[in-house]
Design a protein around this motif. Sequence first.
Motif: not given
Length: 284
Positions: A138-148
Amino acid sequence: MPTRSLSALSRRDLLTLAASVALPAFGQRVARKGRLKQSVCRWTYQSTALPDLCRAAADIGLSGIDLLQEQEWSVPREYGLVCSMGYAGGGSIPDGLNVKANHDAIVRNFERLIPRAAMQRVPNVITFFGNRRGMSDEEAIGNCVAGLNRVKRIAEDHGVTICVELLNSKVNHKDYQGDRTAFGVAVVRGVDSPRVKLLYDIYHMQIMEGDLIRTIREHHESIAHYHTGGVPGRHELDDTQEINWRAVCEAIADTGFSGYLAHEFQPTRDPLTSLREAVALCDV
């Protein structure tokens, strides 16, 4: 040529005969149907000089060369090919988008190199999800979305697709977080950009989850690029491994896919013969 014993043939006759035998193996175009644009990954053919690989790829009927550095992007164009996937500073396999501390460097690199990719007609650049190191999905998905989200506009403005690669964490890339299609699709949908998609590596996803054809049919809109490789071993696409490549490629083509299928297997026999055979097999 009249029938004679080999001992009676002149040197010139032998050269002529050798050329006529070699021609079917290396001089005939294999990819003819055109439903899938095929490419080959540079790193699996490192023993072949890039111009020689491009020349052979063009003869076989490939459309591109995958995974080239910026200084190499223009080389395939000299042979009527494209760099179908470029490196553009999108982090590394272990250190990718799931860690916010990596975002600034990736953003700077993409801001500099995506415009250059567009100028060189490179349609795709690669990036990675990164290793877990105990992080929740869950945290990783949020971080990846923010970066992209920070780089999607520059990709959209220049018509270049950012491809995030799915890899296996079972055999090759221990602890890699983007090791399931569902994880990658959640990121792509969260970003919601036509220029941020998945690189669906068939070899890696066969190891992690199988169910290739149904997954491709269900999630093809999130996928911009495919890689091949025989399972097990990441070698030739032949009868020593478990994937039905013609069926998988038919499924990809049936989705209306317009991107590239890039061969990323490591040859154990003559490299160009293996490549030619793989291209013929996937020419559906």
